[in-house]
Design an enzyme around this catalytic site. Sequence first.
Site, PDB file in Angstrom:
ATOM      1  N   HIS A   1      -1.126  -7.301   0.404  1.00  0.00           N
ATOM      2  CA  HIS A   1      -1.121  -6.124  -0.463  1.00  0.00           C
ATOM      3  C   HIS A   1      -0.515  -4.907   0.226  1.00  0.00           C
ATOM      4  CE1 HIS A   1      -5.474  -4.596   0.640  1.00  0.00           C
ATOM      5  NE2 HIS A   1      -4.589  -4.146   1.490  1.00  0.00           N
TER       6      HIS A   1
ATOM      7  N   ASN B   1      -3.789 -10.060   2.633  1.00  0.00           N
ATOM      8  CA  ASN B   1      -3.354 -10.883   1.492  1.00  0.00           C
ATOM      9  C   ASN B   1      -1.965 -10.430   1.018  1.00  0.00           C
ATOM     10  OD1 ASN B   1      -3.934  -8.419   0.460  1.00  0.00           O
ATOM     11  ND2 ASN B   1      -5.358  -9.113  -1.112  1.00  0.00           N
TER      12      ASN B   1
ATOM     13  N   GLU C   1      -2.607  -5.348  -5.363  1.00  0.00           N
ATOM     14  CA  GLU C   1      -3.098  -6.664  -4.979  1.00  0.00           C
ATOM     15  C   GLU C   1      -2.149  -7.766  -5.461  1.00  0.00           C
ATOM     16  OE1 GLU C   1      -5.208  -6.623  -2.797  1.00  0.00           O
ATOM     17  OE2 GLU C   1      -7.220  -6.030  -3.362  1.00  0.00           O
TER      18      GLU C   1
ATOM     19  N   ASP D   1      -3.688   5.617  -1.481  1.00  0.00           N
ATOM     20  CA  ASP D   1      -4.735   4.887  -2.211  1.00  0.00           C
ATOM     21  C   ASP D   1      -6.125   5.367  -1.818  1.00  0.00           C
ATOM     22  OD1 ASP D   1      -4.809   3.856   0.358  1.00  0.00           O
ATOM     23  OD2 ASP D   1      -4.399   1.786  -0.204  1.00  0.00           O
TER      24      ASP D   1
HETATM   25  C1  GLP Z   1      -6.116  -1.455   3.261  1.00  0.00           C
HETATM   26  C2  GLP Z   1      -5.405  -0.369   2.437  1.00  0.00           C
HETATM   27  C3  GLP Z   1      -3.937  -0.312   2.713  1.00  0.00           C
HETATM   28  C4  GLP Z   1      -3.700  -0.530   4.190  1.00  0.00           C
HETATM   29  C5  GLP Z   1      -4.026  -1.987   4.485  1.00  0.00           C
HETATM   30  C6  GLP Z   1      -3.910  -2.337   5.960  1.00  0.00           C
HETATM   31  O1  GLP Z   1      -6.984  -2.195   2.463  1.00  0.00           O
HETATM   32  N1  GLP Z   1      -5.624  -0.457   1.032  1.00  0.00           N
HETATM   33  O2  GLP Z   1      -3.387   0.916   2.287  1.00  0.00           O
HETATM   34  O3  GLP Z   1      -2.362  -0.258   4.526  1.00  0.00           O
HETATM   35  O4  GLP Z   1      -5.274  -2.359   3.950  1.00  0.00           O
HETATM   36  O5  GLP Z   1      -4.849  -1.644   6.719  1.00  0.00           O
HETATM   37  P1  GLP Z   1      -4.891  -1.629   8.299  1.00  0.00           P
HETATM   38  O6  GLP Z   1      -3.759  -0.776   8.755  1.00  0.00           O
HETATM   39  O7  GLP Z   1      -6.232  -0.999   8.636  1.00  0.00           O
HETATM   40  O8  GLP Z   1      -4.763  -3.039   8.758  1.00  0.00           O
END
Ligand code: GLP
Length: 246
Positions: A138, A136, A143, A67
């Site tokens: 996701h 949340n 989302e 992403d």
């Molecule tokens: C982000 C990304 C995800 C990621 C998630 C958790 O917003 N869109 O791809 O896996 O949130 O991130 P983190 O590993 O920094 O907690």
Amino acid sequence: MKVICFKNHTELSVFAASAIALAIKNKPSLTLCMASGETPALTCDLLVKNLTEEQVDYSKITFLGLDEWVGLPPENEGSCQYFFRKKIFEPLQLKASQYFLFNALAEDLNAECLKMDALIAEKGGIDIMLVGIGMNGHIGFNEPGTSFTSISHVAALDEITKTVGQKYFTQQTALTRGITVGLGHLLNANKVLLLANGSKKAGVIKAAVEGPVTEIFPASIMQQHTNGFVLIDEEAGSLLDKSKLS
Ligand code: GLP
């Protein structure tokens, strides 16, 4: 789906990196789709270390970025592209032809999605997908409310994502949309590793693993994946029913 609990983030990352390195040894033309973020950062470092030290031939892998934040230039240190360049592409000296990331500055974002979908189809699907989980529920920028059959798409970001996402940036950054590989691709992937660590992820991990399977909570899709692994540390697993752990 299997849930595997490790003592800490390091042990979890060692396991994830070894699993990917082994998969590349077994299939040199592996298609790997990965999330960026805090959770997989150590896995990336260890993967580079494993591949280099064990002299694994990774010249034929295809790397897909899960992403990206729409509108961010690649030189922004909070962008997913910056993360992958520093953590994977530069250390492994991957050829540009070996990876594909969404161009978040493209005028035609839909065309970026089509390119990703076409590449996934051309490669015969994703072999390994390594994802994280948002606060949340996701996955990527899928989302709450995203269809489990979705392919690559642009998403309006949830308020929680906009707020939590500030942690990647040195200054307040306007985050409005994301571009992401869809949940349909995740369900079709041969193997999925969902990683989570730390007590702040305990609630979302409980919902993902023990809650109802619902598009309202995207990570609950893991319960439907026959080769899905939820890799957590003790803190992230602290609210789970222990009898369900592998
Ligand atoms: C982000 C990304 C995800 C990621 C998630 C958790 O917003 N869109 O791809 O896996 O949130 O991130 P983190 O590993 O920094 O907690």
